[in-house]
Scaffold this motif. Structure first.
Motif, PDB file in Angstrom:
ATOM      1  N   MET A 105      46.486  59.193  51.786  1.00 51.61           N
ATOM      2  CA  MET A 105      46.343  59.214  53.239  1.00 51.61           C
ATOM      3  C   MET A 105      45.303  60.251  53.684  1.00 51.61           C
ATOM      4  O   MET A 105      44.545  60.024  54.621  1.00 51.61           O
ATOM      5  N   ASP A 106      45.264  61.411  52.995  1.00 52.04           N
ATOM      6  CA  ASP A 106      44.287  62.445  53.351  1.00 52.04           C
ATOM      7  C   ASP A 106      42.866  61.909  53.244  1.00 52.04           C
ATOM      8  O   ASP A 106      42.011  62.195  54.092  1.00 52.04           O
ATOM      9  N   ARG A 107      42.612  61.135  52.181  1.00 48.48           N
ATOM     10  CA  ARG A 107      41.268  60.585  51.981  1.00 48.48           C
ATOM     11  C   ARG A 107      40.897  59.606  53.100  1.00 48.48           C
ATOM     12  O   ARG A 107      39.774  59.631  53.615  1.00 48.48           O
ATOM     13  N   VAL A 108      41.846  58.776  53.531  1.00 51.79           N
ATOM     14  CA  VAL A 108      41.607  57.802  54.594  1.00 51.79           C
ATOM     15  C   VAL A 108      41.342  58.502  55.919  1.00 51.79           C
ATOM     16  O   VAL A 108      40.426  58.135  56.664  1.00 51.79           O
ATOM     17  N   LEU A 109      42.161  59.537  56.208  1.00 49.29           N
ATOM     18  CA  LEU A 109      41.977  60.270  57.457  1.00 49.29           C
ATOM     19  C   LEU A 109      40.657  61.034  57.474  1.00 49.29           C
ATOM     20  O   LEU A 109      40.003  61.164  58.506  1.00 49.29           O
ATOM     21  N   LYS A 110      40.265  61.523  56.326  1.00 50.46           N
ATOM     22  CA  LYS A 110      38.990  62.227  56.226  1.00 50.46           C
ATOM     23  C   LYS A 110      37.834  61.279  56.541  1.00 50.46           C
ATOM     24  O   LYS A 110      36.894  61.635  57.266  1.00 50.46           O
ATOM     25  N   ALA A 111      37.915  60.050  56.022  1.00 50.35           N
ATOM     26  CA  ALA A 111      36.880  59.052  56.299  1.00 50.35           C
ATOM     27  C   ALA A 111      36.880  58.681  57.777  1.00 50.35           C
ATOM     28  O   ALA A 111      35.827  58.456  58.383  1.00 50.35           O
ATOM     29  N   ALA A 112      38.069  58.648  58.394  1.00 55.44           N
ATOM     30  CA  ALA A 112      38.174  58.306  59.806  1.00 55.44           C
ATOM     31  C   ALA A 112      37.542  59.381  60.684  1.00 55.44           C
ATOM     32  O   ALA A 112      36.957  59.078  61.730  1.00 55.44           O
ATOM     33  N   ARG A 113      37.648  60.640  60.268  1.00 54.96           N
ATOM     34  CA  ARG A 113      37.028  61.719  61.045  1.00 54.96           C
ATOM     35  C   ARG A 113      35.513  61.645  60.998  1.00 54.96           C
ATOM     36  O   ARG A 113      34.833  62.169  61.871  1.00 54.96           O
ATOM     37  N   ALA A 114      34.992  60.980  59.984  1.00 50.09           N
ATOM     38  CA  ALA A 114      33.537  60.822  59.878  1.00 50.09           C
ATOM     39  C   ALA A 114      33.053  59.590  60.632  1.00 50.09           C
ATOM     40  O   ALA A 114      31.973  59.586  61.234  1.00 50.09           O
ATOM     41  N   SER A 115      33.859  58.505  60.626  1.00 42.27           N
ATOM     42  CA  SER A 115      33.414  57.237  61.220  1.00 42.27           C
ATOM     43  C   SER A 115      33.986  56.961  62.596  1.00 42.27           C
ATOM     44  O   SER A 115      33.431  56.177  63.363  1.00 42.27           O
ATOM     45  N   GLY A 116      35.128  57.569  62.914  1.00 42.41           N
ATOM     46  CA  GLY A 116      35.792  57.287  64.184  1.00 42.41           C
ATOM     47  C   GLY A 116      36.655  56.049  64.125  1.00 42.41           C
ATOM     48  O   GLY A 116      37.198  55.615  65.148  1.00 42.41           O
ATOM     49  N   SER A 117      36.825  55.455  62.933  1.00 46.03           N
ATOM     50  CA  SER A 117      37.583  54.221  62.777  1.00 46.03           C
ATOM     51  C   SER A 117      38.615  54.381  61.667  1.00 46.03           C
ATOM     52  O   SER A 117      38.304  54.865  60.579  1.00 46.03           O
ATOM     53  N   LEU A 118      39.871  53.943  61.949  1.00 42.21           N
ATOM     54  CA  LEU A 118      40.945  54.071  60.975  1.00 42.21           C
ATOM     55  C   LEU A 118      41.677  52.736  60.849  1.00 42.21           C
ATOM     56  O   LEU A 118      42.214  52.218  61.823  1.00 42.21           O
ATOM     57  N   ASN A 119      41.687  52.186  59.636  1.00 45.58           N
ATOM     58  CA  ASN A 119      42.349  50.912  59.380  1.00 45.58           C
ATOM     59  C   ASN A 119      43.498  51.136  58.383  1.00 45.58           C
ATOM     60  O   ASN A 119      43.277  51.444  57.219  1.00 45.58           O
ATOM     61  N   LEU A 120      44.731  50.970  58.869  1.00 42.33           N
ATOM     62  CA  LEU A 120      45.927  51.145  58.031  1.00 42.33           C
ATOM     63  C   LEU A 120      46.709  49.836  57.946  1.00 42.33           C
ATOM     64  O   LEU A 120      47.946  49.822  57.913  1.00 42.33           O
ATOM     65  N   SER A 121      46.000  48.719  57.900  1.00 38.30           N
ATOM     66  CA  SER A 121      46.640  47.405  57.853  1.00 38.30           C
ATOM     67  C   SER A 121      47.296  47.156  56.500  1.00 38.30           C
ATOM     68  O   SER A 121      46.865  47.690  55.470  1.00 38.30           O
ATOM     69  N   ASN A 122      48.374  46.341  56.516  1.00 39.38           N
ATOM     70  CA  ASN A 122      49.031  45.886  55.286  1.00 39.38           C
ATOM     71  C   ASN A 122      49.428  47.032  54.353  1.00 39.38           C
ATOM     72  O   ASN A 122      49.167  47.008  53.154  1.00 39.38           O
ATOM     73  N   ARG A 123      50.071  48.060  54.921  1.00 35.70           N
ATOM     74  CA  ARG A 123      50.506  49.199  54.099  1.00 35.70           C
ATOM     75  C   ARG A 123      52.024  49.384  54.129  1.00 35.70           C
ATOM     76  O   ARG A 123      52.528  50.420  53.720  1.00 35.70           O
ATOM     77  N   SER A 124      52.728  48.402  54.668  1.00 38.28           N
ATOM     78  CA  SER A 124      54.200  48.455  54.744  1.00 38.28           C
ATOM     79  C   SER A 124      54.684  49.693  55.485  1.00 38.28           C
ATOM     80  O   SER A 124      55.753  50.249  55.171  1.00 38.28           O
ATOM     81  N   LEU A 125      53.943  50.155  56.473  1.00 37.90           N
ATOM     82  CA  LEU A 125      54.328  51.341  57.238  1.00 37.90           C
ATOM     83  C   LEU A 125      55.479  51.011  58.183  1.00 37.90           C
ATOM     84  O   LEU A 125      55.470  49.995  58.865  1.00 37.90           O
ATOM     85  N   SER A 126      56.461  51.895  58.255  1.00 35.81           N
ATOM     86  CA  SER A 126      57.554  51.731  59.212  1.00 35.81           C
ATOM     87  C   SER A 126      57.302  52.542  60.482  1.00 35.81           C
ATOM     88  O   SER A 126      57.940  52.317  61.511  1.00 35.81           O
ATOM     89  N   ASP A 127      56.405  53.493  60.408  1.00 35.05           N
ATOM     90  CA  ASP A 127      55.967  54.232  61.595  1.00 35.05           C
ATOM     91  C   ASP A 127      54.547  54.719  61.378  1.00 35.05           C
ATOM     92  O   ASP A 127      53.994  54.636  60.275  1.00 35.05           O
ATOM     93  N   VAL A 128      53.947  55.239  62.420  1.00 34.07           N
ATOM     94  CA  VAL A 128      52.577  55.738  62.351  1.00 34.07           C
ATOM     95  C   VAL A 128      52.620  57.185  61.857  1.00 34.07           C
ATOM     96  O   VAL A 128      53.315  58.024  62.455  1.00 34.07           O
TER      97      VAL A 128
END
Length: 598
Positions: free
Chosen positions: A1-24
């Motif tokens: 998750m840290d790696r994904v959030l780090k990429a989002a801080r660079a691009s402004g876009s965060l995609n967490l689709s199809n991860r079986s998340l029960s909450d954000v």
């Protein structure tokens, strides 16, 4: 998750689709607070796009208000049962998708989000207002919040497959609404006040509801291109339908319509008319004026057909099964459409319209010329003229001149003095040479129709003489285009008709016409649709019927949502199943979009 959030801080876009998340994850709401030592904090950007589709999320936190720069929020296909009031504190939101959840209500605060759009962008010295798209389809909603009326920039509202019984009066404030999808609800009426306010509407889908009629002022929707009221309880069509002058597709199957208003014959752009499974006892002669491609009259109470239907030579498909027709052989009713049309034409009386005498023609011309002095509009259509009489030129302030269906071989010199002329219709004459010299003297010309003339090749610089054109029709002028036509000389062009031109390819210069809304390339020999067609972002209608096209580029789907009408009949398409083609434009574009994703 840290790696994904780090990429989002660079691009402004965060995609967490199809991860079986029960909450954000809580870190999503405080992304900038989690900048790590190895990151350049001064380069980090706020989250602008958040995609959470296909998870098991049941709740969005009130901390959502921290994401004040969010423009796209997609939480479709989750298990949300409610939305936080904080949704009203997202001033930049342009697309909000909560479809396929378990929502019982939408909070009134949603109106606060986009009511702040103007203030939000003004403070950044941007004046343009961005449209807002909201999708709450496939939930458990019984009503829409009145707060939506504060979304003055709402352009696309989709609330299909819910249990909504009425629309809030406040939606009348959404004057920029272009698409409304209410399929599969419990609507009994759409108020006249709402219809009068939605003058920008191009698509209205109210199929599978409980509507008992169409609003009497349906004609207020002059920009409406697609109207779908399939499977309701509608018994009649208001005469004002004639004012829906842009209507291309009308679906009224599975209703209780017993008669058609004669005004329906005025819908000159209508290509698909679906009236199957109604109670029609006759098809009016006035409706035979339509230039339809598809007419579905199956499962009605028709005992016969007017022979004038035989004149509807544009028809590709006429469906009649399930009617008690006794005047036609069953083999004709269930057989190919061209054979049926030919038979009906054979029943037409000969010499229906006797030719007017020369005296009568002279009286018509004189009267028309006198009226044009005040109206600035002169029509001499179908007067059998080989030359334009001198009395026509009593007014040099003409704005519209119709000389169609005559025998003119050249344009009169006097036309050069009509410098105010905006519309010139020369269809179906005998003009052979491009009238460049005269066209140069008409600086205000915005509409030129030269279709169905024996026009020789247009000079390579011919279009420069009419650079202000918005509408151009050259259909039926075989081999008139130069080898490399320079349509780029027509930057303001909005409508271009090139039917029956024996074109083997789409002229490349067309792909640069950024304002083009209507493009008709039907009845040619085109084999390939260029990917560059995706650049025609303003295109609403594209006719590619009767060509040699075997496949379509997936990039064509990028023209959605602007593209409303795509005609493909008469092509050897092998990559798209007939079942998809028969469902119309939206189904084809959805299919192509899936291919593009793959």
């Amino acid at each position: 998750m840290d790696r994904v959030l780090k990429a989002a801080r660079a691009s402004g876009s965060l995609n967490l689709s199809n991860r079986s998340l029960s909450d954000v994850p809580s870190e999503v709401y405080r992304s900038l607070d989690a900048v790590q030592a190895d990151e350049k904090w001064w380069e980090a950007v706020e989250l602008q796009k958040l995609i959470l589709v296909h998870n098991n999320i049941q709740l969005l936190s009130e901390e959502l208000r921290n994401l004040s720069s969010l423009t796209v929020l997609n939480v479709s296909h989750n298990k949300l049962s409610e939305l936080p009031a904080a949704i009203g504190e997202l001033p930049a939101l342009k697309l909000f998708d909560v479809s396929f959840n378990s929502l019982m209500r939408i909070p009134e605060e949603i109106g606060s989000a986009t009511s702040l759009v103007k203030e939000f962008f003004t403070c950044r010295l941007l004046r343009q207002l961005f449209p807002f798209r909201f999708d709450c389809s496939s939930n458990h909603l019984k009503e829409l919040p009145g707060g939506l009326g504060r979304c003055s920039d709402l352009s696309d509202l989709k609330a299909s497959n819910n249990s909504i019984s009425s629309l809030p009066d406040q939606l009348a404030n959404c004057s920029k609404l272009t698409k409304l999808d209410m399929e599969g609800n419990k609507l009994k009426v759409i108020s006249k006040n709402l219809i009068a306010s939605w003058t920008m509407l191009t698509e209205l889908n109210a199929s599978k509801n409980l509507l008992n009629g169409l609003p009497e002022n349906i004609g207020s929707l002059s920009r409406l291109i697609r109207l779908n009221v399939f499977q309701n309880k509608i018994s009649s069509i208001p005469p004002s339908i004639k004012d829906c002058c842009a209507l291309a597709e009308l679906y009224m199957g599975n209703n209780s319509v017993s008669t058609l208003p004669m005004e329906i014959g005025a819908l000159s752009h209508l290509g698909t008319l679906d009236l199957h499974s109604n109670q029609l006892k006759e098809y009016p002669v006035e409706a035979c004026k339509l230039h339809l491609l598809v007419l579905d009259l199956s499962n009605n109470s028709l005992s016969g057909l007017p022979p004038e239907i035989g004149k509807m030579t544009t028809l590709r498909k006429l469906l009649l099964t399930g009617n008690p027709i006794r005047t036609l052989r069953s083999s004709l009713v269930s057989g190919p459409t061209p054979a049926l049309l030919k038979f009906l034409r054979s029943r037409l009386p000969e010499n229906e319209e006797p030719e007017a005498s020369s005296t009568q023609r002279g009286d018509v011309i004189t009267m028309a010329a006198r009226m044009s002095i005040t109206s600035k509009d002169l029509s001499l259509e179908g007067q059998g003229l080989s030359a334009v009489p001198s009395e026509v030129w009593e007014s040099s302030e003409l704005m519209k001149l119709d000389l169609s269906k005559n025998s003119l071989q050249e344009l009169p010199v006097e036309l050069s003095s009509c410098t105010s002329l905006q519309t010139l219709i020369l269809s179906r004459n005998k003009i052979k040479d491009w009238p460049g010299a005269i066209l140069k003297s008409l600086p205000n010309l915005i509409c030129l129709k030269l279709d169905n003339n024996p026009l020789k090749q247009i000079p390579s610089d011919g279009f420069q003489a009419v650079s202000m054109l918005q509408v151009l029709d050259l259909s039926g002028n075989i081999a008139s285009l130069p080898e490399h036509p320079t349509f780029s000389s027509l930057p303001l062009l909005q409508e271009l008709y090139l039917r029956r031109m024996r074109l083997h390819e789409v002229p490349p210069s067309i792909l640069g016409l950024k304002l083009l809304r209507v493009l008709d390339l039907s009845q040619n020999s085109i084999q390939l649709v260029p990917e560059g067609m995706k650049n025609l972002a303003a295109l609403t209608e594209l006719d590619l019927s009767d060509n040699n096209i075997s496949m379509l580029p997936p990039q064509l789907s990028l023209l959605e949502p602007s593209l409303q009408v795509l005609r493909l009949d008469g092509n050897p398409l092998r990559s798209i199943r007939r079942a998809i083609l028969d469902k119309g434009t939206k189904a084809v574009l959805t299919y192509l979009k899936d291919k593009l994703t793959e």
